[in-house]
Design an enzyme around this catalytic site. Structure first.
Site, PDB file in Angstrom:
ATOM      1  N   PHE A 114       0.845  -1.181   0.000  1.00  0.00           N
ATOM      2  CA  PHE A 114       0.000   0.000   0.000  1.00  0.00           C
ATOM      3  C   PHE A 114       0.888   1.243   0.000  1.00  0.00           C
ATOM      4  O   PHE A 114       1.654   1.462   0.936  1.00  0.00           O
ATOM      5  CB  PHE A 114      -0.926   0.000   1.208  1.00  0.00           C
ATOM      6  CG  PHE A 114      -2.085  -0.954   1.066  1.00  0.00           C
ATOM      7  CD1 PHE A 114      -3.342  -0.488   0.758  1.00  0.00           C
ATOM      8  CD2 PHE A 114      -1.885  -2.319   1.206  1.00  0.00           C
ATOM      9  CE1 PHE A 114      -4.410  -1.372   0.599  1.00  0.00           C
ATOM     10  CE2 PHE A 114      -2.933  -3.209   1.048  1.00  0.00           C
ATOM     11  CZ  PHE A 114      -4.205  -2.732   0.739  1.00  0.00           C
ATOM     12  N   ALA A 115       0.778   2.016  -1.073  1.00  0.00           N
ATOM     13  CA  ALA A 115       1.550   3.248  -1.216  1.00  0.00           C
ATOM     14  C   ALA A 115       0.582   4.416  -1.242  1.00  0.00           C
ATOM     15  O   ALA A 115       0.287   4.995  -2.296  1.00  0.00           O
ATOM     16  CB  ALA A 115       2.398   3.202  -2.483  1.00  0.00           C
ATOM     17  N   ILE A 116       0.048   4.743  -0.078  1.00  0.00           N
ATOM     18  CA  ILE A 116      -0.954   5.797   0.054  1.00  0.00           C
ATOM     19  C   ILE A 116      -0.276   7.106   0.448  1.00  0.00           C
ATOM     20  O   ILE A 116       0.641   7.122   1.263  1.00  0.00           O
ATOM     21  CB  ILE A 116      -2.019   5.416   1.106  1.00  0.00           C
ATOM     22  CG1 ILE A 116      -2.599   4.028   0.808  1.00  0.00           C
ATOM     23  CG2 ILE A 116      -3.121   6.469   1.159  1.00  0.00           C
ATOM     24  CD1 ILE A 116      -3.381   3.912  -0.461  1.00  0.00           C
TER      25      ILE A 116
ATOM     26  N   TYR B  96       3.623   7.807   1.041  1.00  0.00           N
ATOM     27  CA  TYR B  96       4.298   6.508   1.015  1.00  0.00           C
ATOM     28  C   TYR B  96       4.616   6.054  -0.410  1.00  0.00           C
ATOM     29  O   TYR B  96       5.331   5.075  -0.612  1.00  0.00           O
ATOM     30  CB  TYR B  96       3.459   5.456   1.731  1.00  0.00           C
ATOM     31  CG  TYR B  96       3.598   5.490   3.240  1.00  0.00           C
ATOM     32  CD1 TYR B  96       4.441   4.605   3.899  1.00  0.00           C
ATOM     33  CD2 TYR B  96       2.910   6.429   3.998  1.00  0.00           C
ATOM     34  CE1 TYR B  96       4.586   4.637   5.278  1.00  0.00           C
ATOM     35  CE2 TYR B  96       3.043   6.478   5.374  1.00  0.00           C
ATOM     36  CZ  TYR B  96       3.882   5.583   6.012  1.00  0.00           C
ATOM     37  OH  TYR B  96       4.021   5.618   7.383  1.00  0.00           O
TER      38      TYR B  96
ATOM     39  N   ASP C 156       4.626  -4.353   4.115  1.00  0.00           N
ATOM     40  CA  ASP C 156       4.691  -2.890   4.154  1.00  0.00           C
ATOM     41  C   ASP C 156       5.565  -2.386   3.012  1.00  0.00           C
ATOM     42  O   ASP C 156       6.529  -3.055   2.610  1.00  0.00           O
ATOM     43  CB  ASP C 156       5.270  -2.416   5.485  1.00  0.00           C
ATOM     44  CG  ASP C 156       4.293  -2.591   6.646  1.00  0.00           C
ATOM     45  OD1 ASP C 156       3.094  -2.795   6.376  1.00  0.00           O
ATOM     46  OD2 ASP C 156       4.746  -2.533   7.807  1.00  0.00           O
TER      47      ASP C 156
ATOM     48  N   ASP D 191       7.311   0.599   3.069  1.00  0.00           N
ATOM     49  CA  ASP D 191       8.488   1.357   3.516  1.00  0.00           C
ATOM     50  C   ASP D 191       9.591   0.400   3.962  1.00  0.00           C
ATOM     51  O   ASP D 191      10.161   0.530   5.046  1.00  0.00           O
ATOM     52  CB  ASP D 191       8.118   2.329   4.633  1.00  0.00           C
ATOM     53  CG  ASP D 191       7.366   1.682   5.778  1.00  0.00           C
ATOM     54  OD1 ASP D 191       6.866   0.543   5.591  1.00  0.00           O
ATOM     55  OD2 ASP D 191       7.281   2.297   6.857  1.00  0.00           O
TER      56      ASP D 191
ATOM     57  N   THR E 114       2.446  -6.490  23.170  1.00  0.00           N
ATOM     58  CA  THR E 114       1.556  -5.320  23.132  1.00  0.00           C
ATOM     59  C   THR E 114       0.222  -5.677  22.473  1.00  0.00           C
ATOM     60  O   THR E 114      -0.238  -5.021  21.535  1.00  0.00           O
ATOM     61  CB  THR E 114       2.220  -4.147  22.399  1.00  0.00           C
ATOM     62  OG1 THR E 114       2.636  -4.582  21.092  1.00  0.00           O
ATOM     63  CG2 THR E 114       3.418  -3.640  23.162  1.00  0.00           C
TER      64      THR E 114
ATOM     65  N   GLU F 289      -2.650  -4.785  13.100  1.00  0.00           N
ATOM     66  CA  GLU F 289      -1.737  -5.757  13.689  1.00  0.00           C
ATOM     67  C   GLU F 289      -2.357  -6.439  14.904  1.00  0.00           C
ATOM     68  O   GLU F 289      -2.131  -7.628  15.152  1.00  0.00           O
ATOM     69  CB  GLU F 289      -0.431  -5.071  14.078  1.00  0.00           C
ATOM     70  CG  GLU F 289       0.655  -6.011  14.546  1.00  0.00           C
ATOM     71  CD  GLU F 289       1.983  -5.290  14.740  1.00  0.00           C
ATOM     72  OE1 GLU F 289       2.800  -5.279  13.805  1.00  0.00           O
ATOM     73  OE2 GLU F 289       2.177  -4.694  15.828  1.00  0.00           O
TER      74      GLU F 289
END
Length: 360
Positions: free
Chosen positions: A128-130, A133, A218, A220, A252, A310
């Site tokens: 995803f290059a929104i 990004y 991802d 990045d 987490t 996540e």
């Protein structure tokens, strides 16, 4: 007519009645074995059409099994496996549910490549290059061409709200770039959560017709070493580089019971990263459908899970165990430095200013 005597016809009828009654009693005796639910089920054996053969030839109603492809390895020279010597002793090689954990040295890529090449598998890689990004796409694709699934058929699926900003990148034979225009969202958190919905929708509409496996990562990031068919499985997750050795209490996870992503402190196997997961198109559809529906349920309760998509991914993997787990080799941040167990860094984060890149 002779009184007290039975005619031959009457005897025959009596004999038929006795046999019929015996058959009925026999069938009723089987009812405890054949549960009534089974009779009402579409799986009742009498509803199946069976195939048979005549003198070993000419199959009738031939099964699709007759057309299965045989995958046969050719002669290969490699070191003999030793059932008494572990491949590595410094890391866990298998989960409690018998899923392999993929580390360098745990497989022979030549054997795996031969098997997957014969099957002619097609792999889809989604990113995803929104918004800003989009600047990571060029490096991502160029390094993927160098290291990702080399020698295999690959479709790069780029989800973006800026399709005209995707520059031309030369690709190897059997690989293609597919740009999918999608809406943007104001908040980056909304962007990362909505990707589950988009992957789900396109799995149903497009991916199922074009590829066999999906790898969802991802953007990045960059590939810095080989990532091949060793990662492919029905459904796989990746150990988060920050929590591969952590306790359950340190994970987490979403801890609010009101959330659909809730995981109690006394549960959890590993903490999986949202930046790398995948599997067959069918299994990825199930995973993303679960995550999206859970998010929408939480949204109706004004709840947003602590780590967004996540958190829901970890909830899914807790109760739908992955069939393969990738080690931190497959998702690393060089800011963490090196580790003795980390023999290769295959997919690493790109250095960036998070605050700046997430601005509108």
């Amino acid at each position: 007519m002779i009184s007290g005597r039975v005619s031959m016809g009457e005897k025959s009828r009596q004999k038929t009645c006795i046999i019929t009654a015996a058959v009925i009693l026999f069938l009723f005796s089987l009812l405890p074995i054949w549960h009534m639910d089974y009779f009402s089920s579409s799986r009742w054996p009498l509803q199946y059409s069976f195939s048979c053969t005549l003198n070993g030839n000419n199959p009738i109603n031939a099964s699709h099994l007759d057309h299965l492809q045989e995958v046969k390895l050719y002669r290969m020279i490699y070191d003999k496996p030793n059932a008494l010597v572990p491949q590595r002793t410094d890391v866990a090689m298998i989960t409690p549910w018998l899923a392999p954990i993929v580390w360098n040295g745990s497989y022979n890529i030549d054997i795996l490549n031969e098997q997957f090449h014969q099957k002619g598998v097609r792999i889809g890689l989604t990113v995803f290059a929104i918004k800003k990004y989009i600047v990571f796409i060029k490096t991502f694709i160029e390094t993927a061409e160098q290291f990702f699934m080399v020698g295999n058929k690959v479709n790069y699926y780029v989800f973006t709200d800026r399709p005209t900003d995707v520059s031309f990148i030369p690709l190897k034979e059997g690989r293609r770039l597919v740009v999918l225009e999608v809406p943007s969202y104001k908040r980056w958190q909304e962007v990362t959560m909505r990707r589950m919905e988009m992957i789900r929708n396109y799995s149903q509409q497009l991916f199922i017709n074009e590829v066999d496996y999906l790898v969802c990562v991802d953007v990045d990031m960059k590939f810095s070493d080989e990532v091949g068919v060793e990662i492919l499985s029905d459904v796989f997750g990746t150990l988060h580089p920050s929590f591969y050795g952590a306790s359950r209490e340190q994970f987490t996870h979403e801890r609010r019971p009101q959330s659909e992503a809730f995981i109690p402190v006394d549960e959890g196997d590993f903490y999986y990263a949202g930046g790398c997961f995948g599997g067959t198109v069918e299994e990825v559809y199930k995973l993303t459908n679960f995550c999206h529906n859970a998010m929408m349920t939480d949204k109706g309760k004004n709840i947003e899970a602590i780590w967004h998509d996540e958190s829901y991914l970890n909830k899914y993997f807790l109760y739908h165990k992955p069939t393969k787990v990738l080690s931190p080799e497959y998702l690393w941040n060089n800011n963490f430095g090196g580790r003795n167990f980390l023999k290769r860094r295959r997919f690493v984060a790109v250095t960036k200013n998070n605050v700046e890149i997430r601005k509108n």
